[in-house]
Design an enzyme around this catalytic site. Sequence first.
Site, PDB file in Angstrom:
ATOM      1  N   ASP A  67       0.768  -1.137  -0.033  1.00 20.00           N
ATOM      2  CA  ASP A  67      -0.003   0.163   0.027  1.00 20.00           C
ATOM      3  C   ASP A  67       0.876   1.286   0.151  1.00 20.00           C
ATOM      4  O   ASP A  67       1.506   1.515   1.035  1.00 20.00           O
ATOM      5  CB  ASP A  67      -0.901   0.020   1.206  1.00 20.00           C
ATOM      6  CG  ASP A  67      -1.861   1.039   1.305  1.00 20.00           C
ATOM      7  OD1 ASP A  67      -1.741   1.924   0.501  1.00 20.00           O
ATOM      8  OD2 ASP A  67      -3.041   0.828   1.654  1.00 20.00           O
ATOM      9  N   VAL A  68       0.988   2.072  -1.034  1.00 20.74           N
ATOM     10  CA  VAL A  68       1.640   3.267  -1.273  1.00 20.74           C
ATOM     11  C   VAL A  68       1.530   4.230  -0.195  1.00 20.74           C
ATOM     12  O   VAL A  68       2.466   5.085   0.119  1.00 20.74           O
ATOM     13  CB  VAL A  68       1.700   3.982  -2.634  1.00 20.74           C
ATOM     14  CG1 VAL A  68       2.418   2.816  -3.835  1.00 20.74           C
ATOM     15  CG2 VAL A  68       0.256   4.493  -2.980  1.00 20.74           C
ATOM     16  N   TYR A 159      -8.139  15.761  -5.508  1.00 23.01           N
ATOM     17  CA  TYR A 159      -7.397  15.030  -6.759  1.00 23.01           C
ATOM     18  C   TYR A 159      -6.474  16.266  -7.343  1.00 23.01           C
ATOM     19  O   TYR A 159      -5.404  15.823  -7.537  1.00 23.01           O
ATOM     20  CB  TYR A 159      -8.340  14.494  -7.745  1.00 23.01           C
ATOM     21  CG  TYR A 159      -7.759  13.554  -8.664  1.00 23.01           C
ATOM     22  CD1 TYR A 159      -7.083  12.299  -8.334  1.00 23.01           C
ATOM     23  CD2 TYR A 159      -7.536  13.785 -10.147  1.00 23.01           C
ATOM     24  CE1 TYR A 159      -6.636  11.571  -9.324  1.00 23.01           C
ATOM     25  CE2 TYR A 159      -7.036  13.130 -10.930  1.00 23.01           C
ATOM     26  CZ  TYR A 159      -6.468  12.036 -10.718  1.00 23.01           C
ATOM     27  OH  TYR A 159      -6.030  11.315 -11.739  1.00 23.01           O
TER      28      TYR A 159
HETATM   29  P1  NDP Z   1      -6.932   2.289 -11.961  1.00 23.78           P
HETATM   30  O1  NDP Z   1      -7.942   2.515 -10.935  1.00 23.78           O
HETATM   31  O2  NDP Z   1      -7.385   1.576 -13.138  1.00 23.78           O
HETATM   32  O3  NDP Z   1      -5.686   1.338 -11.309  1.00 23.78           O
HETATM   33  C1  NDP Z   1      -5.165   2.065 -10.095  1.00 23.78           C
HETATM   34  C2  NDP Z   1      -4.006   1.254  -9.887  1.00 23.78           C
HETATM   35  O4  NDP Z   1      -3.409   1.667  -8.410  1.00 23.78           O
HETATM   36  C3  NDP Z   1      -4.444  -0.355  -9.367  1.00 23.78           C
HETATM   37  O5  NDP Z   1      -3.367  -1.142  -9.636  1.00 23.78           O
HETATM   38  C4  NDP Z   1      -4.634  -0.323  -7.863  1.00 23.78           C
HETATM   39  O6  NDP Z   1      -4.262  -1.560  -7.165  1.00 23.78           O
HETATM   40  C5  NDP Z   1      -3.353   0.493  -7.315  1.00 23.78           C
HETATM   41  N1  NDP Z   1      -3.507   1.370  -6.106  1.00 23.78           N
HETATM   42  C6  NDP Z   1      -4.500   2.240  -5.738  1.00 23.78           C
HETATM   43  N2  NDP Z   1      -4.415   2.454  -4.473  1.00 23.78           N
HETATM   44  C7  NDP Z   1      -3.154   1.947  -4.178  1.00 23.78           C
HETATM   45  C8  NDP Z   1      -2.540   2.060  -3.016  1.00 23.78           C
HETATM   46  N3  NDP Z   1      -2.662   2.923  -1.813  1.00 23.78           N
HETATM   47  N4  NDP Z   1      -1.500   1.499  -2.906  1.00 23.78           N
HETATM   48  C9  NDP Z   1      -0.645   0.551  -3.951  1.00 23.78           C
HETATM   49  N5  NDP Z   1      -1.514   0.525  -5.177  1.00 23.78           N
HETATM   50  C10 NDP Z   1      -2.785   1.273  -5.332  1.00 23.78           C
HETATM   51  O7  NDP Z   1      -6.197   3.708 -12.401  1.00 23.78           O
HETATM   52  P2  NDP Z   1      -5.544   4.132 -13.765  1.00 23.78           P
HETATM   53  O8  NDP Z   1      -4.853   3.194 -14.457  1.00 23.78           O
HETATM   54  O9  NDP Z   1      -6.695   4.848 -14.495  1.00 23.78           O
HETATM   55  O10 NDP Z   1      -4.619   5.377 -13.101  1.00 23.78           O
HETATM   56  C11 NDP Z   1      -3.454   5.236 -12.885  1.00 23.78           C
HETATM   57  C12 NDP Z   1      -2.611   6.669 -12.414  1.00 23.78           C
HETATM   58  O11 NDP Z   1      -3.023   7.582 -13.399  1.00 23.78           O
HETATM   59  C13 NDP Z   1      -3.380   7.144 -11.266  1.00 23.78           C
HETATM   60  O12 NDP Z   1      -2.470   8.018 -10.479  1.00 23.78           O
HETATM   61  C14 NDP Z   1      -4.229   8.216 -11.958  1.00 23.78           C
HETATM   62  O13 NDP Z   1      -4.509   9.515 -10.749  1.00 23.78           O
HETATM   63  C15 NDP Z   1      -3.408   8.823 -13.249  1.00 23.78           C
HETATM   64  N6  NDP Z   1      -4.452   9.100 -14.338  1.00 23.78           N
HETATM   65  C16 NDP Z   1      -5.358   8.459 -14.905  1.00 23.78           C
HETATM   66  C17 NDP Z   1      -6.276   8.992 -15.982  1.00 23.78           C
HETATM   67  C18 NDP Z   1      -7.357   8.292 -16.432  1.00 23.78           C
HETATM   68  O14 NDP Z   1      -7.730   8.749 -17.138  1.00 23.78           O
HETATM   69  N7  NDP Z   1      -7.337   6.854 -16.296  1.00 23.78           N
HETATM   70  C19 NDP Z   1      -6.072  10.298 -16.060  1.00 23.78           C
HETATM   71  C20 NDP Z   1      -4.968  11.228 -15.632  1.00 23.78           C
HETATM   72  C21 NDP Z   1      -4.318  10.520 -14.713  1.00 23.78           C
HETATM   73  P3  NDP Z   1      -5.522  -2.322  -6.829  1.00 23.78           P
HETATM   74  O15 NDP Z   1      -6.188  -2.763  -7.969  1.00 23.78           O
HETATM   75  O16 NDP Z   1      -5.110  -3.651  -6.070  1.00 23.78           O
HETATM   76  O17 NDP Z   1      -6.416  -1.337  -5.891  1.00 23.78           O
END
Ligand code: NDP
Length: 251
Positions: A67-68, A159
């Site tokens: 967990d980050v 956010y």
């Molecule tokens: P998703 O929700 O599809 O995936 C999120 C990932 O982060 C999952 O692997 C999840 O793991 C992991 N995660 C969430 N919280 C934690 C935590 N506390 N510790 C470790 N791992 C964690 O997100 P996206 O792929 O859409 O987004 C990825 C990044 O890109 C994020 O930072 C988001 O803010 C950014 N972003 C996304 C955009 C979009 O349009 N999709 C646009 C702009 C930025 P698990 O499944 O196990 O919870």
Amino acid sequence: MEFENKVFLVTGGSRGLGKAIVKKLAQNGATVVFTYRSNKDAAQQVISELSSENKDSTGTVVAIQSDVSESESAVKAIDKVVDLFGKIDGLVNNAGITQDSPFYKMSDDSWNSVINTNLNGVFYLTKAYLGRAIRNGGGKIVNMSSVSGIKGLKGQANYCASKGGLIALTKSLAVEYARFNVQVNAVAPGYIATEMVESLADKVKQKISKTIPQQRLGKPQEIANVTSFLLSQQCNYMTGQTITIDGGLTA
Ligand code: NDP
């Protein structure tokens, strides 16, 4: 095999952008350790997909639960990579969450959990990584920001604050660690077709697409391509920058 003998840590690699980044790096020969928070099956699926796609040329990929938003857990993740592979050549701070609501209704919990994951998480991981990078003669960090860190968006105060903070943190670290051969850059995606965006109502998605000059959502691979470039040796003189990838949204 651009990344042969390179070792990278990608946070939040079990789906979405992180998954695309893990795949891109591994397909270019890198050893990749990625973290997930809770979804072990999804993490395992990433590894299965990669090994069935191209066994011979794909680098080793390992998933670890971490967990980050917990300082200790983040430090353990860095230590684990070094225990397994002896070094880390680059860190992708990708894990992130949203908890949107109008500002006047935003709870302390909602504010804190977004800041803890998206901003404090990057602080914990990066702090643990930098010592290793310096001992390794240098390193690369890519922080996943967002267009929400550049322009204001309704209902996303927590956010936007976290992603804007990441852009400032990226610049600050770039300046502080340039002399140690560490390059720190950020990527600011617009709307990309991952679960985070797919979970929005169809009406909202259609409305979003109309605001994008290219009239479509981005693909995760389009973010992975740029992230991969930022981690490569082709990008050694770029640091402190934020690359926006948004189909023209902020143009
Ligand atoms: P998703 O929700 O599809 O995936 C999120 C990932 O982060 C999952 O692997 C999840 O793991 C992991 N995660 C969430 N919280 C934690 C935590 N506390 N510790 C470790 N791992 C964690 O997100 P996206 O792929 O859409 O987004 C990825 C990044 O890109 C994020 O930072 C988001 O803010 C950014 N972003 C996304 C955009 C979009 O349009 N999709 C646009 C702009 C930025 P698990 O499944 O196990 O919870």
